[in-house]
Design a protein around this motif. Structure first.
Motif, short mmCIF file in Angstrom:
data_model
loop_
_atom_site.label_atom_id
_atom_site.label_comp_id
_atom_site.label_asym_id
_atom_site.label_seq_id
_atom_site.Cartn_x
_atom_site.Cartn_y
_atom_site.Cartn_z
N GLU A 134 0.83 -1.21 0.00
CA GLU A 134 0.00 0.00 0.00
C GLU A 134 0.86 1.25 0.00
O GLU A 134 0.57 2.22 -0.70
CB GLU A 134 -0.96 -0.01 1.20
CG GLU A 134 -1.83 1.23 1.31
CD GLU A 134 -2.77 1.45 0.13
OE1 GLU A 134 -3.29 2.58 0.02
OE2 GLU A 134 -2.99 0.53 -0.71
N LYS A 179 -8.78 -10.69 2.06
CA LYS A 179 -9.07 -9.62 3.03
C LYS A 179 -7.94 -8.60 3.11
O LYS A 179 -8.18 -7.41 3.31
CB LYS A 179 -9.31 -10.25 4.41
CG LYS A 179 -9.69 -9.27 5.48
CD LYS A 179 -9.93 -9.98 6.80
CE LYS A 179 -10.22 -8.99 7.90
NZ LYS A 179 -10.36 -9.66 9.19
N TYR A 207 -6.19 -7.31 0.81
CA TYR A 207 -6.15 -6.35 -0.29
C TYR A 207 -7.53 -5.86 -0.72
O TYR A 207 -7.65 -5.15 -1.71
CB TYR A 207 -5.43 -6.98 -1.49
CG TYR A 207 -4.00 -7.32 -1.15
CD1 TYR A 207 -3.01 -6.34 -1.20
CD2 TYR A 207 -3.64 -8.60 -0.74
CE1 TYR A 207 -1.70 -6.64 -0.85
CE2 TYR A 207 -2.33 -8.91 -0.40
CZ TYR A 207 -1.37 -7.92 -0.46
OH TYR A 207 -0.07 -8.21 -0.12
N LYS A 208 -8.55 -6.20 0.03
CA LYS A 208 -9.91 -5.79 -0.33
C LYS A 208 -10.14 -4.37 0.19
O LYS A 208 -10.71 -4.16 1.26
CB LYS A 208 -10.92 -6.76 0.27
CG LYS A 208 -12.26 -6.69 -0.39
CD LYS A 208 -13.14 -7.83 0.08
CE LYS A 208 -14.36 -7.91 -0.81
NZ LYS A 208 -15.18 -9.05 -0.46
N ARG A 209 -9.63 -3.41 -0.59
CA ARG A 209 -9.78 -2.00 -0.23
C ARG A 209 -9.65 -1.15 -1.48
O ARG A 209 -9.28 -1.64 -2.53
CB ARG A 209 -8.76 -1.60 0.82
CG ARG A 209 -7.33 -1.88 0.40
CD ARG A 209 -6.37 -1.49 1.48
NE ARG A 209 -5.56 -2.65 1.82
CZ ARG A 209 -4.49 -2.58 2.55
NH1 ARG A 209 -4.09 -1.45 3.03
NH2 ARG A 209 -3.79 -3.66 2.82
N LYS A 210 -9.95 0.12 -1.33
CA LYS A 210 -9.91 1.04 -2.47
C LYS A 210 -8.52 1.07 -3.10
O LYS A 210 -7.51 1.12 -2.40
CB LYS A 210 -10.31 2.44 -2.00
CG LYS A 210 -10.47 3.42 -3.12
CD LYS A 210 -10.95 4.76 -2.62
CE LYS A 210 -11.10 5.70 -3.79
NZ LYS A 210 -11.59 6.99 -3.38
N TRP A 232 -7.31 -1.31 -5.09
CA TRP A 232 -6.83 -2.66 -5.39
C TRP A 232 -7.91 -3.43 -6.14
O TRP A 232 -9.08 -3.35 -5.81
CB TRP A 232 -6.48 -3.39 -4.09
CG TRP A 232 -5.31 -2.79 -3.40
CD1 TRP A 232 -5.34 -1.79 -2.47
CD2 TRP A 232 -3.94 -3.10 -3.60
NE1 TRP A 232 -4.07 -1.48 -2.08
CE2 TRP A 232 -3.18 -2.26 -2.76
CE3 TRP A 232 -3.27 -4.01 -4.41
CZ2 TRP A 232 -1.81 -2.31 -2.70
CZ3 TRP A 232 -1.90 -4.06 -4.35
CH2 TRP A 232 -1.17 -3.22 -3.50
#
Length: 108
Positions: free
Chosen positions: A45, A66, A68-71, A73
């Protein structure tokens, strides 16, 4: 990578999060457990925020997704061939995770 070399692509292929208790993970004597994966995700990140495209592979496990499950990506499913397995029935294509993080758009 250096923060001033924007648009570089950085790839990581760490030891995968185990799919089951029998999964091979002994790439080194010290291991590479969930805390190492969490540190790697944080570092990825930081690289993404610094302007780099980051690509990471891992097993298709909830713990890996979980991380990398974010804005910023995108999680992709790939089928990877496994020709080596102590059990012949375990050979073939398996679902894996390929994550791509693109740098945020800079205003200006």
């Amino acid at each position: 990578p250096h923060a001033d070399s924007s648009f570089d692509t950085v790839c990581f292929d760490p030891p995968y999060i185990p799919v089951n208790k029998g999964s091979f993970t002994a790439f080194s004597g010290k291991g590479f457990g969930l805390p190492h994966h969490e540190r790697l995700a944080a570092y990825c990140e930081d690289l993404r925020q610094a302007g780099h495209v980051v690509v990471v592979s891992n097993s298709w496990m909830p713990a890996a997704r979980k991380l990398y499950k974010r804005k910023g990506w995108k999680l992709h499913t790939v089928k990877a061939a496994r020709n080596i397995n102590r059990d012949g029935a375990g050979r073939g294509k398996v679902k894996e995770l390929l994550v791509v993080g693109k740098p945020p758009r800079r205003r200006g």
